[in-house]
Design an enzyme around this catalytic site. Sequence first.
Site, mmCIF file in Angstrom:
data_model
loop_
_atom_site.group_PDB
_atom_site.id
_atom_site.type_symbol
_atom_site.label_atom_id
_atom_site.label_comp_id
_atom_site.label_asym_id
_atom_site.label_seq_id
_atom_site.Cartn_x
_atom_site.Cartn_y
_atom_site.Cartn_z
ATOM 1 N N TRP A 68 55.238 1.623 31.706
ATOM 2 C CA TRP A 68 54.281 1.825 31.408
ATOM 3 C C TRP A 68 54.641 0.676 29.765
ATOM 4 O O TRP A 68 53.941 -0.058 29.220
ATOM 5 C CB TRP A 68 53.635 3.108 29.999
ATOM 6 C CG TRP A 68 53.009 2.809 29.067
ATOM 7 C CD1 TRP A 68 51.513 2.427 29.485
ATOM 8 C CD2 TRP A 68 53.169 2.933 28.032
ATOM 9 N NE1 TRP A 68 51.050 2.607 27.773
ATOM 10 C CE2 TRP A 68 52.131 2.891 27.317
ATOM 11 C CE3 TRP A 68 54.006 2.912 26.912
ATOM 12 C CZ2 TRP A 68 52.097 2.318 25.586
ATOM 13 C CZ3 TRP A 68 53.984 2.550 25.651
ATOM 14 C CH2 TRP A 68 53.366 3.123 25.158
ATOM 15 N N HIS A 69 55.554 1.158 29.717
ATOM 16 C CA HIS A 69 56.487 -0.126 27.997
ATOM 17 C C HIS A 69 55.729 -1.627 28.784
ATOM 18 O O HIS A 69 56.468 -2.595 27.668
ATOM 19 C CB HIS A 69 58.051 0.426 28.074
ATOM 20 C CG HIS A 69 57.951 1.330 27.064
ATOM 21 N ND1 HIS A 69 57.519 2.379 27.969
ATOM 22 C CD2 HIS A 69 57.757 1.610 25.794
ATOM 23 C CE1 HIS A 69 57.863 3.513 27.108
ATOM 24 N NE2 HIS A 69 57.891 3.393 26.114
ATOM 25 N N GLY A 70 56.601 -2.166 30.122
ATOM 26 C CA GLY A 70 56.367 -3.007 30.813
ATOM 27 C C GLY A 70 56.750 -3.302 31.565
ATOM 28 O O GLY A 70 57.256 -2.524 32.675
ATOM 29 N N PHE A 77 54.168 -4.126 23.997
ATOM 30 C CA PHE A 77 53.607 -3.061 25.037
ATOM 31 C C PHE A 77 52.169 -2.754 24.997
ATOM 32 O O PHE A 77 51.792 -2.021 25.976
ATOM 33 C CB PHE A 77 54.326 -1.800 25.068
ATOM 34 C CG PHE A 77 56.510 -1.679 24.794
ATOM 35 C CD1 PHE A 77 56.720 -2.620 25.580
ATOM 36 C CD2 PHE A 77 57.168 -1.364 23.560
ATOM 37 C CE1 PHE A 77 58.207 -2.895 25.304
ATOM 38 C CE2 PHE A 77 58.293 -1.089 23.533
ATOM 39 C CZ PHE A 77 59.152 -2.359 24.480
#
Lengths: 90, 467
Positions: free
Chosen positions: B325-327, B467
């Site tokens: 999800w962060h990248g 993000f």
Amino acid sequence: MERPVELARMEEGAGITRAGVHLAVGVFFVVGALLNGENLLATAETMEHGSPARTVCVAAARPLAAAARALHLGAPRRAIEAWVDRISAP
Amino acid sequence: MLFPTVTFAIFFVLAYTGHWLLHRRPLAWKWFLLAASYVFYGYWDWRFLLLIGGSTVLNHGFAVALARAAAPGRRRMLVAAAVASNLGTLGFFKYYGFFVVNVYAACASLGIPCPLPLLDVVLPVGISFFTFQAMSYVIDVHRGTIRPAASCLDFAVYLAFFPQLVAGPIVRASTLLPQIERPAMPARIDIGRASILILVGLFKKIVVANALATGIVDPVFDNPENFGALDTLFAVYGYCIQVYCDFSAYSDIAIGIALLMGFHFPINFDAPLLAASFQEFWRRWHLSLSTWLRDYLYFPLGGSRGSAARTSTNLFLTFVLGGLWHGAGWNYLIWGALHGAFLVVERILRVGTGVLSLPRRLAGIAATFHLLGFSLMFFRARTLGDSFALMRSLAEWTAPTLVSATVLAAMAAGFAAQAFDGDRARRLWDAWARWPAWVQGAAAAVILTVICALGPRGVAPFIYFQF
């Protein structure tokens, strides 16, 4: 289960009236703008030349900077910055 | 538009004034809030407005259709389509480049041409945050825990509401939507809490996070082979504190600003660097994401209802996906996998259960902090090669060059700032609110001036914007 802090505070009626908040916010912006007037102008002038945001920010910051200079209100910030520069010098 | 800037200050004065002037006329007030939020978001790039506008219409359409649909099969199809369209949008903007680069590498190793075009896809600011909010809204409507918004305008204001739009907290529709649909502005505003949240947030960002970034973290993480063990060790410690200060600062300021406007957001951080285990860490860190992952990923996967092996698999998968999800990058995937693995090991060893004695608690805090630092070596490093170079540097004992009194003071201040998380500063909030209103305003302005003077010149973007 513990009550979420935001709900508990709301139920307690914590805080002050809305009129008081408006006064505090107004004073905050006026005093903050005067104490930082010269830096606000310097920051606004570094914005992209020709952009509407720069035009608005410079126009708003110029009288603040003039007032701050006339009343020497920028002195405390300059003193702290000089102190920080001194202690962080290698 | 960054919070600690002149541009935002001007924007906020206008937004705050308009909000309070119009709040007795709900329709005009909602349109005003939507316009203000779109100005805030469009300031980065006006094209992003097409994305958030499209997401608003699409998700509200799905929610309304779900509320009208009676047949279980049709409802399942609608919610699946909503989730797929949200994940598809997120996937395209966030993961397409990563996917294509890896497909290219795989095709090149097999000697075949890659069938996918290379596109320069711009990542819209905050897309992960508002997409997750939109998804949880549709899923909650499907589950029957909330009803669809009364109008598309209400949902649009909820999704775009500027304090939390670009870096959270991820405020659920069940919390914020009722405050927008039926605006009953509180007679009293918790100004003590709002002021302390905003000022502490500005201190954490402008002074601590920026000082650590420029003083030690960026130089070491950007050139890991140039530094020895002590510099690297303190850079890793520094990054643990920087990322906490940077991210929690945004949440604090967002919560404080919303509070000044009469809205209540849940807390997002609760002294996470004092966690004695990873279970506890995730009950204190980015709470709006960890509870989102729990409710919309971990539980649907089966949660802890199955066997121990199944529970561990669910936990691990949840955190791998949480990492992604962060990248898009192997570094985020490894970071998520490490956190998943730590949690699985804790479950097996039954760490973090029951009340701990003080020595065991301190040992737990130290161990958790060091393991967090280890995971962040992957999270922050530009490449996997840099992560391993950092680890090699930890074995090279040379005199430190960047560990200065300023860096140590910033680290201590960042760690101490956790004393303001949760409701720990309740007495200070109340004491602040007892001062006359004009004194509160003037005191806040003086403290802001000191914070600005103490910080480095210029403000770096918040880490979580990417993000």
